[in-house]
Write an enzyme that holds these catalytic residues in place. Structure first.
Site, PDB file in Angstrom:
ATOM      1  N   HIS A 124       2.062   2.030  -3.321  1.00 21.16           N
ATOM      2  CA  HIS A 124       1.161   2.963  -3.740  1.00 21.16           C
ATOM      3  C   HIS A 124       1.729   4.304  -3.888  1.00 21.16           C
ATOM      4  O   HIS A 124       1.143   5.361  -4.006  1.00 21.16           O
ATOM      5  CB  HIS A 124      -0.137   2.844  -3.169  1.00 21.16           C
ATOM      6  CG  HIS A 124      -0.887   1.689  -3.362  1.00 21.16           C
ATOM      7  ND1 HIS A 124      -2.180   1.318  -2.853  1.00 21.16           N
ATOM      8  CD2 HIS A 124      -0.506   0.508  -3.989  1.00 21.16           C
ATOM      9  CE1 HIS A 124      -2.615  -0.023  -3.316  1.00 21.16           C
ATOM     10  NE2 HIS A 124      -1.458  -0.398  -3.932  1.00 21.16           N
TER      11      HIS A 124
ATOM     12  N   ASP B  77       0.888  -1.118   0.021  1.00 21.82           N
ATOM     13  CA  ASP B  77      -0.014   0.162   0.007  1.00 21.82           C
ATOM     14  C   ASP B  77       1.031   1.337   0.151  1.00 21.82           C
ATOM     15  O   ASP B  77       2.139   1.044  -0.454  1.00 21.82           O
ATOM     16  CB  ASP B  77      -0.656  -0.174   1.152  1.00 21.82           C
ATOM     17  CG  ASP B  77      -2.233   0.786   0.972  1.00 21.82           C
ATOM     18  OD1 ASP B  77      -2.210   1.974   0.588  1.00 21.82           O
ATOM     19  OD2 ASP B  77      -3.315   0.150   0.893  1.00 21.82           O
TER      20      ASP B  77
END
Ligand SMILES: *[C@@H]1O[C@H](CO)[C@@H](O)[C@H](O)[C@H]1NC(C)=O
Ligand SMILES: *[C@@H]1O[C@H](CO)[C@@H](O)[C@H](O)[C@H]1NC(C)=O
Length: 392
Positions: free
Chosen positions: A241, A218
């Protein structure tokens, strides 16, 4: 050479700095019964060593020798500490219970609360998240999982040279912290591990995150509501991310994000590069005073992105505009490659357009051609090199 001779051999200055630390008390977790076999539950031993260090009025060191220590959920509170100089020196690895049901609903694995003057050097945290990710990826109903390391309402925290592996949920959270420094941190979890954000900061001021490698499933670093005076420098991120301000604006009343510097960062193969993300919902939140400087993108899907229309399950925000006001955001010297054609994407709130967005010396390419830019409700200017041509 005996220790006296060695002592004489060190220059005067070093003696000067060594003497005070020689006076600090050391609490070895093994003296409190911790076992380095990776199987015996050492939770109570770690808590006892903490209680002893806490009760000491001298600077205290908690020492964790090499080996693997199974530690269940543990909260180290500084609330009644007499000590404002506790050092935890870790040569070993702390291992979370492999059954995710043990910590899955508790929120955190290791937490420090209300500490003042805490330093952690070295060490590895193994969150053993594999089982939980498999559960989540199979679409079953699974517990949220535990954040590996959380600091709450603390002042003057230093974390240096720590590694965090395979957290169940987030790796590290700073919430309600002042004057905190994370340096030389290594964070690692696979690209497909859900919700394993690297370092998440919120309601905190005076935070520096430097010289760190973060690869995870993430956000590498995310700054939530109430983050101010944040310094992020020399970070390698990927997979993951990217570096994100947000998500913001999911609440009507929300503290803003201000004075953020992100410099000398490399993003490799990440979903986003430098992102600001807000929910498309009413809010009094804001983002202002952000400098992104010297960023290298290597095959990043969204190198520069402001997304104010975030609404993952559309049910919550149909037709709404984000209330978060975004202003004074500068991107300076950002170059490299985009994995998609649109490398610069400003999708701002129709109610509160982004203002004073500045692009300086940006050069992003897609498949050996200049990438493109897209602007919606975004105002600002561009100077120096501008590839893609700015649409502000
Ligand atoms: C902005 O944050 C930095 C730390 O990142 C701090 O040194 C500086 O004083 C802050 N500036 C203001 C105006 O608060
Ligand atoms: C922009 O970057 C590309 C590839 O990275 C490079 O070939 C090109 O010369 C750069 N453009 C300028 C004007 O510097």
């Amino acid at each position: 050479m005996n220790s006296k001779m060695r002592f004489l051999a060190v220059p005067f200055l070093f003696i000067f700095f060594l003497l005070p630390s020689a006076e600090s008390v050391t609490y070895n977790v093994q003296s409190y019964g911790a076992k380095s076999d990776g199987r015996s539950d050492s939770t109570k031993s770690f808590l006892s060593a903490w209680a002893a260090a806490c009760a000491s009025v001298e600077p205290a060191t908690i020492y964790v020798p090499g080996g693997r220590y199974l530690v269940g959920g543990a909260s180290f509170s500084g609330q009644n500490c007499k000590n404002n100089a506790i050092t935890i020196r870790i040569d070993g690895t702390l291992v979370a219970p492999s059954d995710y049901n043990v910590l899955g609903h508790t929120g955190n694995w290791l937490t420090f609360e209300r500490t003042n003057g805490l330093s952690i050097y070295g060490g590895t945290l193994d969150g053993q998240g594999t089982g939980l990710w498999a559960c989540k990826n199979s679409g079953k109903n699974c517990p949220t999982g535990a954040t590996s390391l959380g600091f709450y309402n603390s002042n003057k925290v230093l974390v240096s040279g720590l590694s965090s592996l395979n957290s169940q949920n987030f790796h590290i959270i700073l919430d309600g912290c002042q004057n905190t420094r994370l340096e030389g941190v290594k964070i690692s979890a696979p690209e497909n591990s859900p919700n394993t954000d690297g370092i998440h900061v919120q309601s905190s001021s005076g935070v520096a995150i430097t010289n760190s490698h973060i690869g995870t499933g993430d956000d590498c670093i995310s700054l939530g509501p109430g983050s101010s005076n944040i310094w992020i420098e020399n970070i390698n991120c990927g997979p993951g991310h990217g570096i994100s301000i947000g998500s913001l604006g999911s609440n009507l009343q929300e503290p803003g994000v201000k004075n953020v510097t992100v410099k000398t960062v490399t993003l490799s193969g990440t979903q986003n590069g430098l992102r600001i993300k807000t929910w498309a919902m009413p809010s009094n939140g804001f983002v202002t005073g952000v400098l992104f400087q010297h960023a290298v993108m290597v095959n990043v899907q969204n190198p520069i992105i402001i997304d104010q229309n975030y609404c993952p399950n559309r049910a919550k925000c149909p037709g709404q505009a984000s209330g978060v006001r975004i202003s004074d955001v500068t991107y300076q010297d950002v170059h490299g490659t985009s994995a998609t054609e649109v490398a610069v994407n400003f999708d701002c709130s129709k109610k509160y357009p982004c203002s004073r967005i500045i692009l300086e010396d940006v050069n992003l390419s897609y498949k050996d051609r200049p990438a493109t830019a897209s602007c919606v409700n975004a105002g600002g200017s561009s100077s120096g090199l501008a590839v893609p041509k700015a649409c502000l």
